[in-house]
Write a protein that holds these residues in place. Structure first.
Motif, short mmCIF file in Angstrom:
data_model
loop_
_atom_site.label_atom_id
_atom_site.label_comp_id
_atom_site.label_asym_id
_atom_site.label_seq_id
_atom_site.Cartn_x
_atom_site.Cartn_y
_atom_site.Cartn_z
N GLY A 70 -35.04 17.79 -5.61
CA GLY A 70 -35.16 16.37 -5.61
C GLY A 70 -33.84 15.61 -5.37
O GLY A 70 -32.77 16.17 -5.16
N CYS A 71 -34.05 14.31 -5.33
CA CYS A 71 -32.91 13.41 -5.14
C CYS A 71 -31.82 13.65 -6.18
O CYS A 71 -30.64 13.49 -5.91
N TYR A 240 -45.82 14.26 1.19
CA TYR A 240 -46.63 13.81 0.06
C TYR A 240 -47.90 13.15 0.58
O TYR A 240 -47.88 12.49 1.61
N GLU A 298 -41.65 20.36 -1.21
CA GLU A 298 -42.21 19.23 -1.97
C GLU A 298 -43.53 18.82 -1.32
O GLU A 298 -43.55 18.47 -0.13
N LEU A 314 -42.37 7.96 -12.36
CA LEU A 314 -43.41 8.54 -11.50
C LEU A 314 -44.46 9.34 -12.28
O LEU A 314 -44.84 10.46 -11.89
N LEU A 352 -45.72 12.92 -10.83
CA LEU A 352 -46.56 13.04 -9.63
C LEU A 352 -47.74 13.98 -9.90
O LEU A 352 -48.41 13.86 -10.92
O1 AHR Z 1 -40.48 14.17 -6.16
C1 AHR Z 1 -39.88 12.92 -6.21
C2 AHR Z 1 -38.85 12.72 -5.09
O2 AHR Z 1 -39.50 12.72 -3.87
C3 AHR Z 1 -37.81 13.79 -4.96
O3 AHR Z 1 -36.76 13.63 -5.84
C4 AHR Z 1 -37.35 13.60 -3.55
O4 AHR Z 1 -36.87 14.79 -2.96
C5 AHR Z 1 -38.59 13.07 -2.84
O5 AHR Z 1 -38.30 11.95 -2.08
#
Ligand code: AHR
Length: 492
Positions: A70-71, A240, A298, A314, A352
């Motif tokens: 992730g970020c 996603y 992801e 989230l 999520l």
């Molecule tokens: O899963 C949430 C975020 O979604 C992650 O940190 C990032 O990699 C993506 O944009």
């Protein structure tokens, strides 16, 4: 009656267990509260890891876990998370809600979690705001068995033997939160980082994963493969699923959604197949001697956060719609196991499309959890080609086939997993097994409850697998799948 054929004479190969991988990020209540509560918590734990969550994930069959983002990964400096906890640096989690990150969960804790889960660790290194030296030191810290400054430091921090971490991500979303780079620039950086990602033991070669494309950015995959394909083992892809909504800012509610959003979510999920095929084709076109795989590291649903919760966390509920999204994606990955070498649903707990939700000491299993558990027999099995006679269903422009299937063969038998996407009508399935000998028995399980059904705190779980009657035929079996359901059949 819909006819399906499982063809024992055609296979794309072995389904990599890592396709059933998960993702944990320092985001909201994923790590803290969801997984790690600390040794002094009243919530039962082993070395700080929630016992209920660890046990449930083991039962589901978790093969691999990605961390720390992730970020978050591209702001993470691993040295902040080692050594005595009281002296670890407190930082701001600038990506997710601006909360204080006390770094009490760091490398040693992540490795302890993976040990308890019995799963492979997958670490994403910091390319966006880190340095080559920092990344290279992290690998040395984790993997060096002999004498070296990093190995000494690890020993001082209580870990004698190297962990031999195999899977390393070279940054995350370098096109976005990982540095807003152009693919050409990232590709050069990737080459530089990959050079200093050393193997410390010939028996434990590390596996290098380049930060890949956002959805259908094929230029990204091409540019990275052309320039850096020779120095990595895989390239990632992030996609996603969200429903079609009037305004882009709205992602639609996770529960209580209209029928149109049910079908647009499923139709958008099916797009994964096109993405996997197209990115896979580009990878194959530009790879040289070194075989490069696709890691969908992801994927999952992304809806509006639950009302009243921190928008930066989230947190969303999880319904039978999510179960179908999981079933479709896992079927696609199984059916493209010659391309997809790993996939990581986002994210494992409380974020999520989570498989587990927690509230204080309580924990619940989401419908998505049950799909992973019902599909676990596919891990490491031989994929079998399947063909299904489907009808097109849906609403407006959002169309989907009513049935979605994958199959595999292992020492336990032939596992057929099928989803009925139709929210109103059952699907009668007549499944023939070809080239697999005479079936002697069949057992069925089903997950259903209506497309909006979900498990909630303080209520009895209503979505959980139940037996499903399946009748043997001469060459296979027949069964009726309820509307909006996911089924698994084991034929022996
Ligand atoms: O899963 C949430 C975020 O979604 C992650 O940190 C990032 O990699 C993506 O944009």
């Amino acid at each position: 009656m819909a006819k399906a054929i499982i063809n024992g004479n055609r296979s794309k190969g072995t389904i990599n267990p890592n396709i059933y991988g998960h993702f944990s990020e320092h985001l909201g209540r994923c790590i803290y509260n969801g997984i790690y509560v600390g040794e002094n918590s009243d919530i039962p734990n082993v070395n700080g890891m929630r016992t209920d969550v660890v046990e449930a994930l083991k039962k589901m069959g978790i093969p691999l876990l990605r961390w720390p983002g992730g970020c978050f990964a591209d702001t993470y400096h691993w040295r902040d998370g080692i050594g005595p906890k009281e002296s670890r640096k407190k930082i701001v989690n600038t990506n997710w809600g601006g909360v204080t990150e006390d770094n009490s969960f760091g490398t040693h804790e992540f490795m302890e979690l993976c040990r308890q889960l019995g799963c492979e660790p997958y670490i994403s290194g910091n390319v966006g705001s880190g340095t080559v030296q920092e990344f290279s030191d992290w690998i040395e810290y984790c993997n060096m068995g002999g004498q070296s400054p990093m190995a000494e430091e690890r020993r001082k921090n209580g870990q004698g033997a190297p962990w031999n971490v195999k899977y390393w991500g070279i940054g995350n979303e370098a096109w976005g939160c990982g540095g807003n780079m152009r693919p050409e620039f990232y590709a050069d950086l990737c080459r530089q980082y990959a050079t200093y990602m050393r193997n410390y033991d010939d028996g434990h070669k590390i596996y290098k994963i380049a930060s890949g494309a956002n959805v259908d950015d094929y230029h990204w995959t091409k540019a990275v493969m052309e320039r850096a394909g020779h120095c990595v083992d895989a390239v990632s892809l992030h996609y996603y699923t969200r429903p079609r909504t009037e305004r882009w800012e709205d992602k639609g509610p996770a529960t209580g959604f209209p029928r149109s959003e049910y079908y647009s979510t499923l139709a958008n999920t099916l797009y994964m197949e096109e993405l996997v095929e197209n990115h896979g084709r580009i990878i194959r076109q530009y790879q040289g001697e070194r075989q490069v795989g696709l890691c969908v590291d992801e994927w999952g649903t992304w809806f509006d956060v639950e009302p009243g919760t921190n928008p930066g966390f989230l947190y969303q509920q999880n319904t039978m719609r999510d179960a179908l999204v999981a079933a479709i994606n896992l079927n696609i990955f199984n059916n493209h196991c010659d391309t997809v070498v790993m996939a990581n649903i986002a994210q494992v707990v409380n974020v999520l499309q989570a498989v587990i939700l927690t509230e204080g000491p309580n924990m619940l299993l989401t419908p998505t959890y049950h799909v992973f558990e019902m599909y676990k027999g596919h891990q490491g099995a031989k994929q079998l080609e399947s063909y299904v006679e489907t009808a097109l269903i849906g609403e407006g422009e959002s169309l989907a086939p009513n049935l979605h299937v994958s199959a595999s063969e292992s020492k336990d038998g032939v596992l057929v997993t099928a989803a009925n996407l139709d929210d109103r009508r059952p699907a009668e399935l007549d499944c023939a097994l070809s080239g697999l000998g005479q079936p002697g028995s069949v057992g069925g399980r089903v997950l259903t409850g209506g497309c909006g059904a979900y498990n909630d705190f303080g209520a009895k779980p209503i979505v959980k697998p139940a037996p499903l009657t399946a009748e043997l035929t001469g060459d296979g079996f027949q069964a009726a799948l309820p509307p909006c359901s996911v089924a698994a059949f084991l034929v022996k």
